[in-house]
Write a protein that holds these residues in place. Structure first.
Motif, PDB file in Angstrom:
ATOM      1  N   VAL A 140      -1.836  35.712  40.725  1.00 55.89           N
ATOM      2  CA  VAL A 140      -1.195  35.054  41.867  1.00 55.89           C
ATOM      3  C   VAL A 140       0.325  35.088  41.736  1.00 55.89           C
ATOM      4  CG1 VAL A 140      -0.883  32.837  43.035  1.00 55.89           C
ATOM      5  CG2 VAL A 140      -3.176  33.593  42.409  1.00 55.89           C
ATOM      6  N   VAL A 141       0.832  34.792  40.541  1.00 56.10           N
ATOM      7  CA  VAL A 141       2.283  34.782  40.339  1.00 56.10           C
ATOM      8  C   VAL A 141       2.856  36.178  40.525  1.00 56.10           C
ATOM      9  CG1 VAL A 141       4.110  34.357  38.651  1.00 56.10           C
ATOM     10  CG2 VAL A 141       2.213  32.753  38.854  1.00 56.10           C
ATOM     11  N   HIS A 142       2.166  37.186  39.994  1.00 56.48           N
ATOM     12  CA  HIS A 142       2.638  38.575  40.174  1.00 56.48           C
ATOM     13  C   HIS A 142       2.665  38.957  41.647  1.00 56.48           C
ATOM     14  CE1 HIS A 142       2.869  42.955  39.799  1.00 56.48           C
ATOM     15  NE2 HIS A 142       1.841  43.004  40.634  1.00 56.48           N
ATOM     16  N   ASN A 143       1.580  38.699  42.365  1.00 57.06           N
ATOM     17  CA  ASN A 143       1.524  39.080  43.775  1.00 57.06           C
ATOM     18  C   ASN A 143       2.572  38.343  44.596  1.00 57.06           C
ATOM     19  OD1 ASN A 143      -0.602  40.765  43.196  1.00 57.06           O
ATOM     20  ND2 ASN A 143      -2.179  39.331  43.816  1.00 57.06           N
ATOM     21  N   CYS A 144       2.758  37.068  44.310  1.00 56.97           N
ATOM     22  CA  CYS A 144       3.799  36.318  45.029  1.00 56.97           C
ATOM     23  C   CYS A 144       5.185  36.876  44.716  1.00 56.97           C
ATOM     24  CB  CYS A 144       3.723  34.836  44.663  1.00 56.97           C
ATOM     25  SG  CYS A 144       2.271  33.971  45.306  1.00 56.97           S
ATOM     26  N   GLY A 145       5.414  37.258  43.454  1.00 58.52           N
ATOM     27  CA  GLY A 145       6.694  37.848  43.101  1.00 58.52           C
ATOM     28  C   GLY A 145       6.955  39.148  43.838  1.00 58.52           C
ATOM     29  N   MET A 146       5.945  40.003  43.962  1.00 53.74           N
ATOM     30  CA  MET A 146       6.116  41.259  44.691  1.00 53.74           C
ATOM     31  C   MET A 146       6.324  41.016  46.180  1.00 53.74           C
ATOM     32  SD  MET A 146       6.163  43.486  42.371  1.00 53.74           S
ATOM     33  CE  MET A 146       6.199  44.943  43.405  1.00 53.74           C
ATOM     34  N   PHE A 147       5.630  40.043  46.747  1.00 51.92           N
ATOM     35  CA  PHE A 147       5.838  39.723  48.156  1.00 51.92           C
ATOM     36  C   PHE A 147       7.247  39.178  48.396  1.00 51.92           C
ATOM     37  CE2 PHE A 147       1.015  38.941  48.464  1.00 51.92           C
ATOM     38  CZ  PHE A 147       0.805  40.287  48.693  1.00 51.92           C
ATOM     39  N   VAL A 148       7.753  38.404  47.453  1.00 50.49           N
ATOM     40  CA  VAL A 148       9.115  37.886  47.591  1.00 50.49           C
ATOM     41  C   VAL A 148      10.132  39.021  47.508  1.00 50.49           C
ATOM     42  CG1 VAL A 148      10.866  36.441  46.469  1.00 50.49           C
ATOM     43  CG2 VAL A 148       8.556  35.572  46.777  1.00 50.49           C
ATOM     44  N   VAL A 149       9.890  39.986  46.631  1.00 47.04           N
ATOM     45  CA  VAL A 149      10.783  41.157  46.545  1.00 47.04           C
ATOM     46  C   VAL A 149      10.815  41.897  47.870  1.00 47.04           C
ATOM     47  CG1 VAL A 149      11.090  43.406  45.465  1.00 47.04           C
ATOM     48  CG2 VAL A 149      10.571  41.419  44.054  1.00 47.04           C
ATOM     49  N   ALA A 150       9.633  42.141  48.448  1.00 46.95           N
ATOM     50  CA  ALA A 150       9.572  42.848  49.728  1.00 46.95           C
ATOM     51  C   ALA A 150      10.247  42.050  50.837  1.00 46.95           C
ATOM     52  CB  ALA A 150       8.112  43.136  50.088  1.00 46.95           C
ATOM     53  N   LEU A 187      -4.273  37.499  47.299  1.00 48.29           N
ATOM     54  CA  LEU A 187      -3.440  36.900  46.264  1.00 48.29           C
ATOM     55  C   LEU A 187      -4.152  36.827  44.923  1.00 48.29           C
ATOM     56  CD1 LEU A 187      -1.670  33.954  48.136  1.00 48.29           C
ATOM     57  CD2 LEU A 187      -0.638  36.074  47.346  1.00 48.29           C
ATOM     58  N   THR A 188      -5.446  36.554  44.944  1.00 53.54           N
ATOM     59  CA  THR A 188      -6.180  36.296  43.706  1.00 53.54           C
ATOM     60  C   THR A 188      -7.072  37.441  43.277  1.00 53.54           C
ATOM     61  OG1 THR A 188      -8.002  35.247  44.928  1.00 53.54           O
ATOM     62  CG2 THR A 188      -6.183  33.833  44.215  1.00 53.54           C
ATOM     63  N   GLY A 189      -7.284  38.435  44.140  1.00 53.05           N
ATOM     64  CA  GLY A 189      -8.235  39.487  43.806  1.00 53.05           C
ATOM     65  C   GLY A 189      -7.777  40.365  42.662  1.00 53.05           C
ATOM     66  N   LEU A 194     -11.159  28.781  31.190  1.00 55.07           N
ATOM     67  CA  LEU A 194      -9.724  28.784  30.898  1.00 55.07           C
ATOM     68  C   LEU A 194      -9.163  30.195  30.942  1.00 55.07           C
ATOM     69  CD1 LEU A 194      -7.393  26.897  30.108  1.00 55.07           C
ATOM     70  CD2 LEU A 194      -7.917  27.368  27.709  1.00 55.07           C
ATOM     71  N   ARG A 195      -9.940  31.159  30.442  1.00 54.68           N
ATOM     72  CA  ARG A 195      -9.496  32.555  30.474  1.00 54.68           C
ATOM     73  C   ARG A 195      -9.431  33.073  31.913  1.00 54.68           C
ATOM     74  NH1 ARG A 195     -13.003  36.423  26.853  1.00 54.68           N
ATOM     75  NH2 ARG A 195     -12.203  34.932  25.306  1.00 54.68           N
ATOM     76  N   ASP A 196     -10.426  32.757  32.698  1.00 48.97           N
ATOM     77  CA  ASP A 196     -10.432  33.177  34.099  1.00 48.97           C
ATOM     78  C   ASP A 196      -9.294  32.529  34.880  1.00 48.97           C
ATOM     79  OD1 ASP A 196     -12.657  34.666  33.517  1.00 48.97           O
ATOM     80  OD2 ASP A 196     -14.085  33.185  34.289  1.00 48.97           O
ATOM     81  N   ALA A 197      -9.025  31.252  34.590  1.00 49.07           N
ATOM     82  CA  ALA A 197      -7.925  30.568  35.279  1.00 49.07           C
ATOM     83  C   ALA A 197      -6.583  31.195  34.918  1.00 49.07           C
ATOM     84  CB  ALA A 197      -7.932  29.083  34.912  1.00 49.07           C
ATOM     85  N   ARG A 198      -6.416  31.597  33.664  1.00 42.85           N
ATOM     86  CA  ARG A 198      -5.167  32.244  33.260  1.00 42.85           C
ATOM     87  C   ARG A 198      -5.006  33.589  33.973  1.00 42.85           C
ATOM     88  NH1 ARG A 198      -3.594  36.191  29.831  1.00 42.85           N
ATOM     89  NH2 ARG A 198      -1.531  35.973  28.855  1.00 42.85           N
TER      90      ARG A 198
END
Length: 396
Positions: A201-211, A28-30, A191-195
């Motif tokens: 994470v949001v992108h990967n979760c979105g793609m998993f939800v699409v699948a 998720l975070t890599g 702060l930059r790393d957290a962003r």
């Protein structure tokens, strides 16, 4: 003492669970996954909805405008009861509706091209939601899927590949003065790393939800068909081909309906593919299954007249193709373009223009410079002759 160590040491099940949690967290975070697939979804649904709005442009007032039988007042009452929202119901003015329609066309085109994709993805979701809610009784499965995918794509980084944003970032990276400024403080770096982690994470979760959405769609459709007697005896497609509502070309439907055995086999194969689809995603069987589903959707689009539904399903299936497949297609396209340029004849002066190109550069040994003279006369001088030298006199 050994007993106490055995009690504090993690068991095999705990180690297995810890490793799995670590693997999922790293996934998720890599790094963002399926960036090319996300771009294909952006291009596909942007193009599909743009074509849909252009196709319905002559009928826009009857479907979504003030002149629709489903008036804005009735639409507002339904929206209040269901909790939906639509920007088309904010005013009954025709000028306002035409402005909204023009902005919807522009938004779909910019989302397709990937121009400021983060903002355009949100606006595209607003456009699809508003038009869907305004004429809820005129939608079908394709509209529902396009609506869901527009909401999911707003969460993804779908503009990092094959977009104007990607091209702008690539050109910006090639500039010599484009050196990123170092972080001024550890807090800024954190702060930059957290962003970056949050976006990933949001992108990967979105793609998993699409699948997951596509898997649920196929699985539920297959299980629903199993419960019906028409699908059980293989006659469901025969009746579908004889429905007047789904016969854009009656002669073609009548011709296909004559092959009853083939129709029964296709019906059973459809149910089998839809039920088995979620279980073959992690094996090589998914590629022939996706190919068969592609043929099925093309058949639905042609025989039943549902191009929007079929297009939405075909685009959704693209999420299961790996990025190496799309990079291979990209290399193949560049290679084909290179071959086309290589085979293209070299450009030169037009025939009969009265001039002949110089044969060899200045100072080339043995090169000659042709001078075009009147008909029947020709003279040559060495290419190394001084520029101020005059041509020899003409002789008869």
């Amino acid at each position: 003492m050994p007993n106490e160590l055995q009690k504090t040491a993690p068991s095999g099940a705990d180690r297995w669970l810890t490793e799995r949690v670590t693997t999922v967290w790293g996934l998720l975070t890599g790094r963002p996954v399926s960036l090319y697939a996300a771009s294909v979804l952006r291009i596909g649904y942007g193009l599909l909805y743009l074509a849909f709005l252009l196709r319905e442009f002559p009928h826009r007032d009857e479907i979504w405008g003030p002149g629709s039988p489903w008036t804005p007042g009735l639409a507002r009452q339904l929206l209040e009861a269901t909790g939906w929202h639509s920007v088309l119901t904010l005013s009954d003015s025709r000028a306002y509706f035409e402005l909204c329609y023009a902005l919807a066309l522009v938004t779909s085109a910019l989302f397709l091209l990937g121009w400021h994709t983060r903002v355009m993805s949100v606006l595209f979701a607003v456009v699809v939601t508003s038009f869907h809610a305004r004429a809820i009784f005129m939608t079908d499965g394709g509209d529902n899927l396009a609506l869901l995918m527009s909401l999911y794509l707003a969460l993804t980084a779908c503009g990092r590949r094959w977009s104007l944003d990607a091209r702008r970032n690539r050109l910006k990276a090639l500039r010599p003065d484009n050196t990123p400024a170092p972080a001024k403080s550890p807090f800024t770096r954190q702060l930059r790393d957290a962003r970056t982690t949050l976006v990933t994470v949001v992108h990967n979760c979105g793609m998993f939800v699409v699948a997951a959405q596509v898997c649920f769609l196929y699985g539920s459709a297959g299980l629903y068909k199993v419960q019906g007697t028409l699908w059980g005896d293989g006659t469901a497609l025969h009746y579908a081909l004889n429905l007047e509502l789904f016969r854009p070309w009656p002669a073609l439907s009548h011709f296909v309906a004559e092959y009853t055995l083939l129709i029964a086999v296709v019906g059973y194969l459809t149910v089998l593919l839809q039920i088995a689809f979620p279980f073959v995603l992690f094996s090589r069987l998914k590629y022939p299954v996706l190919a068969l589903l592609l043929g099925m959707h093309i058949g639905i689009a042609v025989l039943m007249g549902l191009p929007l539904f079929s297009g939405a399903m075909i685009i959704a299936d693209a999420v299961f193709l790996p990025d190496r497949f799309y990079t291979f297609l990209s290399r193949l396209g560049r290679r084909a373009a290179h071959r086309t340029d290589r085979w293209r004849p070299a450009r030169g002066p037009a025939a009969g223009s009265g001039t002949v190109p110089t044969q060899g550069g200045p100072g080339a040994l043995g090169s000659k410079h042709r001078v075009v003279l009147p008909a029947g006369r020709r003279d040559t001088t060495p290419a190394t002759a001084p520029a101020t030298s005059q041509a020899p006199p003409k002789t008869d």
